[in-house]
Design a protein around this motif. Structure first.
Motif, PDB file in Angstrom:
ATOM      1  N   MET A   1       9.344 -37.991  32.598  1.00  0.00           N
ATOM      2  CA  MET A   1       8.497 -36.710  31.930  1.00  0.00           C
ATOM      3  C   MET A   1       7.896 -36.093  33.199  1.00  0.00           C
ATOM      4  O   MET A   1       7.744 -36.576  34.077  1.00  0.00           O
ATOM      5  CB  MET A   1       7.475 -37.345  31.192  1.00  0.00           C
ATOM      6  N   ARG A   2       7.949 -34.675  32.950  1.00  0.00           N
ATOM      7  CA  ARG A   2       7.684 -33.906  34.070  1.00  0.00           C
ATOM      8  C   ARG A   2       6.464 -33.041  33.449  1.00  0.00           C
ATOM      9  O   ARG A   2       6.678 -32.507  32.181  1.00  0.00           O
ATOM     10  CB  ARG A   2       8.742 -33.041  34.376  1.00  0.00           C
ATOM     11  N   ILE A   3       5.359 -32.578  34.055  1.00  0.00           N
ATOM     12  CA  ILE A   3       4.352 -31.617  33.651  1.00  0.00           C
ATOM     13  C   ILE A   3       4.640 -30.326  34.826  1.00  0.00           C
ATOM     14  O   ILE A   3       4.879 -30.452  35.869  1.00  0.00           O
ATOM     15  CB  ILE A   3       3.015 -32.122  34.221  1.00  0.00           C
ATOM     16  N   ARG A   4       4.828 -29.441  33.896  1.00  0.00           N
ATOM     17  CA  ARG A   4       4.907 -28.098  34.788  1.00  0.00           C
ATOM     18  C   ARG A   4       4.216 -27.106  34.063  1.00  0.00           C
ATOM     19  O   ARG A   4       3.468 -26.992  33.000  1.00  0.00           O
ATOM     20  CB  ARG A   4       6.445 -27.785  34.557  1.00  0.00           C
ATOM     21  N   GLU A   5       3.709 -25.898  34.742  1.00  0.00           N
ATOM     22  CA  GLU A   5       2.974 -24.743  34.081  1.00  0.00           C
ATOM     23  C   GLU A   5       3.869 -24.179  32.876  1.00  0.00           C
ATOM     24  O   GLU A   5       5.281 -24.325  32.789  1.00  0.00           O
ATOM     25  CB  GLU A   5       3.079 -23.755  35.106  1.00  0.00           C
ATOM     26  N   VAL A  55       7.347 -32.198  29.546  1.00  0.00           N
ATOM     27  CA  VAL A  55       8.469 -32.040  29.034  1.00  0.00           C
ATOM     28  C   VAL A  55       9.444 -33.385  29.320  1.00  0.00           C
ATOM     29  O   VAL A  55       9.099 -34.157  30.270  1.00  0.00           O
ATOM     30  CB  VAL A  55       9.387 -31.210  29.568  1.00  0.00           C
ATOM     31  N   ASP A  56      10.422 -33.876  28.365  1.00  0.00           N
ATOM     32  CA  ASP A  56      10.940 -35.099  28.562  1.00  0.00           C
ATOM     33  C   ASP A  56      12.309 -34.956  29.476  1.00  0.00           C
ATOM     34  O   ASP A  56      12.500 -33.813  29.708  1.00  0.00           O
ATOM     35  CB  ASP A  56      11.124 -35.737  27.021  1.00  0.00           C
ATOM     36  N   ASP A  57      13.062 -35.791  29.588  1.00  0.00           N
ATOM     37  CA  ASP A  57      14.056 -35.780  30.430  1.00  0.00           C
ATOM     38  C   ASP A  57      15.041 -35.032  29.992  1.00  0.00           C
ATOM     39  O   ASP A  57      15.925 -34.429  30.969  1.00  0.00           O
ATOM     40  CB  ASP A  57      14.637 -37.110  30.598  1.00  0.00           C
ATOM     41  N   ASP A  58      14.920 -34.500  28.824  1.00  0.00           N
ATOM     42  CA  ASP A  58      16.288 -33.521  28.053  1.00  0.00           C
ATOM     43  C   ASP A  58      15.472 -32.005  28.262  1.00  0.00           C
ATOM     44  O   ASP A  58      16.035 -31.056  27.816  1.00  0.00           O
ATOM     45  CB  ASP A  58      16.344 -33.593  26.601  1.00  0.00           C
ATOM     46  N   GLY A  59      14.173 -31.895  28.598  1.00  0.00           N
ATOM     47  CA  GLY A  59      13.540 -30.615  28.919  1.00  0.00           C
ATOM     48  C   GLY A  59      12.971 -30.362  27.868  1.00  0.00           C
ATOM     49  O   GLY A  59      12.119 -29.022  27.594  1.00  0.00           O
ATOM     50  N   ARG A  60      12.747 -31.123  26.637  1.00  0.00           N
ATOM     51  CA  ARG A  60      12.004 -30.765  25.445  1.00  0.00           C
ATOM     52  C   ARG A  60      10.307 -30.753  25.713  1.00  0.00           C
ATOM     53  O   ARG A  60      10.135 -31.831  26.292  1.00  0.00           O
ATOM     54  CB  ARG A  60      12.424 -31.760  24.218  1.00  0.00           C
ATOM     55  N   VAL A  61       9.875 -30.027  25.112  1.00  0.00           N
ATOM     56  CA  VAL A  61       8.185 -29.866  25.311  1.00  0.00           C
ATOM     57  C   VAL A  61       7.731 -31.093  24.222  1.00  0.00           C
ATOM     58  O   VAL A  61       7.931 -30.940  23.184  1.00  0.00           O
ATOM     59  CB  VAL A  61       7.794 -28.573  24.726  1.00  0.00           C
ATOM     60  N   VAL A  62       7.028 -32.072  24.839  1.00  0.00           N
ATOM     61  CA  VAL A  62       6.486 -32.965  24.076  1.00  0.00           C
ATOM     62  C   VAL A  62       4.974 -33.300  24.062  1.00  0.00           C
ATOM     63  O   VAL A  62       4.289 -33.897  23.340  1.00  0.00           O
ATOM     64  CB  VAL A  62       6.813 -34.465  24.565  1.00  0.00           C
ATOM     65  N   GLY A  63       4.299 -32.347  24.782  1.00  0.00           N
ATOM     66  CA  GLY A  63       2.869 -32.174  24.738  1.00  0.00           C
ATOM     67  C   GLY A  63       2.524 -30.959  25.908  1.00  0.00           C
ATOM     68  O   GLY A  63       3.150 -30.328  26.410  1.00  0.00           O
ATOM     69  N   THR A  64       1.051 -30.729  25.689  1.00  0.00           N
ATOM     70  CA  THR A  64       0.546 -29.601  26.207  1.00  0.00           C
ATOM     71  C   THR A  64      -0.712 -29.667  26.520  1.00  0.00           C
ATOM     72  O   THR A  64      -1.717 -30.434  25.759  1.00  0.00           O
ATOM     73  CB  THR A  64       0.850 -28.180  25.481  1.00  0.00           C
ATOM     74  N   ARG A  92       3.366 -42.934  24.092  1.00  0.00           N
ATOM     75  CA  ARG A  92       4.618 -42.941  25.130  1.00  0.00           C
ATOM     76  C   ARG A  92       3.988 -42.611  26.669  1.00  0.00           C
ATOM     77  O   ARG A  92       4.994 -42.103  27.360  1.00  0.00           O
ATOM     78  CB  ARG A  92       5.821 -42.395  24.696  1.00  0.00           C
ATOM     79  N   GLY A  93       2.874 -42.399  26.701  1.00  0.00           N
ATOM     80  CA  GLY A  93       2.325 -41.903  27.962  1.00  0.00           C
ATOM     81  C   GLY A  93       1.888 -40.394  28.155  1.00  0.00           C
ATOM     82  O   GLY A  93       1.685 -40.014  29.315  1.00  0.00           O
ATOM     83  N   VAL A  94       2.404 -39.513  27.336  1.00  0.00           N
ATOM     84  CA  VAL A  94       2.395 -37.977  27.327  1.00  0.00           C
ATOM     85  C   VAL A  94       1.034 -37.640  27.655  1.00  0.00           C
ATOM     86  O   VAL A  94       0.665 -36.872  28.437  1.00  0.00           O
ATOM     87  CB  VAL A  94       2.802 -37.209  26.206  1.00  0.00           C
ATOM     88  N   GLY A  95       0.024 -38.225  26.597  1.00  0.00           N
ATOM     89  CA  GLY A  95      -1.329 -37.859  27.070  1.00  0.00           C
ATOM     90  C   GLY A  95      -1.758 -38.438  28.323  1.00  0.00           C
ATOM     91  O   GLY A  95      -2.879 -37.512  28.909  1.00  0.00           O
ATOM     92  N   ARG A  96      -1.648 -39.287  28.774  1.00  0.00           N
ATOM     93  CA  ARG A  96      -1.963 -39.911  29.806  1.00  0.00           C
ATOM     94  C   ARG A  96      -1.503 -39.066  31.243  1.00  0.00           C
ATOM     95  O   ARG A  96      -2.104 -38.646  32.143  1.00  0.00           O
ATOM     96  CB  ARG A  96      -1.789 -41.525  30.177  1.00  0.00           C
ATOM     97  N   ALA A  97      -0.378 -38.817  30.999  1.00  0.00           N
ATOM     98  CA  ALA A  97       0.346 -37.979  32.093  1.00  0.00           C
ATOM     99  C   ALA A  97      -0.235 -36.530  32.258  1.00  0.00           C
ATOM    100  O   ALA A  97      -0.708 -35.935  33.371  1.00  0.00           O
ATOM    101  CB  ALA A  97       1.871 -37.768  32.007  1.00  0.00           C
ATOM    102  N   LEU A  98      -0.586 -36.070  31.035  1.00  0.00           N
ATOM    103  CA  LEU A  98      -1.465 -34.647  30.906  1.00  0.00           C
ATOM    104  C   LEU A  98      -2.704 -34.818  31.355  1.00  0.00           C
ATOM    105  O   LEU A  98      -3.396 -34.020  32.111  1.00  0.00           O
ATOM    106  CB  LEU A  98      -1.387 -34.133  29.490  1.00  0.00           C
ATOM    107  N   GLY A  99      -3.435 -35.759  31.049  1.00  0.00           N
ATOM    108  CA  GLY A  99      -4.848 -36.241  31.328  1.00  0.00           C
ATOM    109  C   GLY A  99      -4.849 -36.234  33.003  1.00  0.00           C
ATOM    110  O   GLY A  99      -5.896 -35.633  33.468  1.00  0.00           O
ATOM    111  N   ARG A 100      -3.998 -36.896  33.839  1.00  0.00           N
ATOM    112  CA  ARG A 100      -4.102 -37.088  34.916  1.00  0.00           C
ATOM    113  C   ARG A 100      -3.807 -35.839  35.805  1.00  0.00           C
ATOM    114  O   ARG A 100      -4.374 -35.424  36.628  1.00  0.00           O
ATOM    115  CB  ARG A 100      -3.028 -38.077  35.505  1.00  0.00           C
ATOM    116  N   HIS A 101      -2.823 -35.150  35.151  1.00  0.00           N
ATOM    117  CA  HIS A 101      -2.296 -33.944  35.803  1.00  0.00           C
ATOM    118  C   HIS A 101      -3.735 -32.996  35.886  1.00  0.00           C
ATOM    119  O   HIS A 101      -4.018 -32.413  36.749  1.00  0.00           O
ATOM    120  CB  HIS A 101      -1.314 -33.456  35.077  1.00  0.00           C
ATOM    121  N   VAL A 102      -4.193 -32.771  34.787  1.00  0.00           N
ATOM    122  CA  VAL A 102      -5.364 -31.750  34.489  1.00  0.00           C
ATOM    123  C   VAL A 102      -6.512 -32.329  35.461  1.00  0.00           C
ATOM    124  O   VAL A 102      -6.926 -31.267  35.931  1.00  0.00           O
ATOM    125  CB  VAL A 102      -5.910 -31.609  32.947  1.00  0.00           C
ATOM    126  N   LEU A 103      -6.682 -33.617  35.346  1.00  0.00           N
ATOM    127  CA  LEU A 103      -7.765 -33.900  36.217  1.00  0.00           C
ATOM    128  C   LEU A 103      -7.638 -33.748  37.762  1.00  0.00           C
ATOM    129  O   LEU A 103      -8.233 -33.077  38.596  1.00  0.00           O
ATOM    130  CB  LEU A 103      -8.259 -35.516  36.013  1.00  0.00           C
TER     131      LEU A 103
END
Length: 162
Positions: A1-5, A55-64, A92-103
């Motif tokens: 998973m990747r977080i991007r603008e 975005v997941d490994d396929d580039g699909r948006v899974v959270g924001t 699946r860790g999407v919220g955690r990844a977004l939370g860490r990124h935003v903080l």
């Protein structure tokens, strides 16, 4: 998973799960029937606001997430953020990844703290997640949220000083 603008062309992937979350009336303090135009305006603020997607490994948006100053002027040094994760990808860790990124981004941008204004007290997963990332409950507004199944429940104000 990747977080991007987030980009405007991400909107068609965001709106379906955003609409579902708002309509459920369980975790988000928006009108349950918010229209697409208003939701998009709220989710894509002008700078210094930021919108990101997971975005997941396929580039699909899974959270924001959307973040920026909680207030203006002398209180603009405290950030705030809101998060939405596609229900198909919950746990699946999407919220955690977004939370860490935003903080991390808020710290990098020079904010001195992060404040979440309205975490529904019955949203146990979110409360536990935010606590695990260093947020603490500083107040609970009794019966400030009308939950579709639990009735009137509290809203936590959560805070982390950097």
């Amino acid at each position: 998973m990747r977080i991007r603008e987030a980009h405007p062309d991400d909107w068609p992937a965001i709106w379906p799960f955003m609409q579902e979350i708002a309509a459920a009336g369980e975790t988000f303090s928006w009108d349950r029937d918010i229209d697409e135009q208003r939701a998009r305006q709220r989710w894509f603020p002008q700078p210094p606001g930021r919108t990101v997607v997971a975005v997941d490994d396929d580039g699909r948006v899974v959270g924001t997430a959307v973040s920026g100053p909680n207030h203006e002027g002398p209180a603009a040094h405290v950030a705030t953020a809101s998060f939405m994760v596609d229900a198909e990808h919950a746990g699946r860790g999407v919220g955690r990844a977004l939370g860490r990124h935003v903080l991390d981004q808020a710290r990098a941008d020079g904010f001195r703290a992060m404040q979440f204004n309205a975490v529904v007290e019955t949203n146990d997963r979110a409360v536990a997640l935010w606590r695990s990332l260093g947020m603490r409950i500083v107040a609970t507004l009794p019966e400030a949220f009308h939950h579709t199944t639990h009735g009137y429940v509290g809203l936590h104000v959560m805070y982390q000083q950097f």
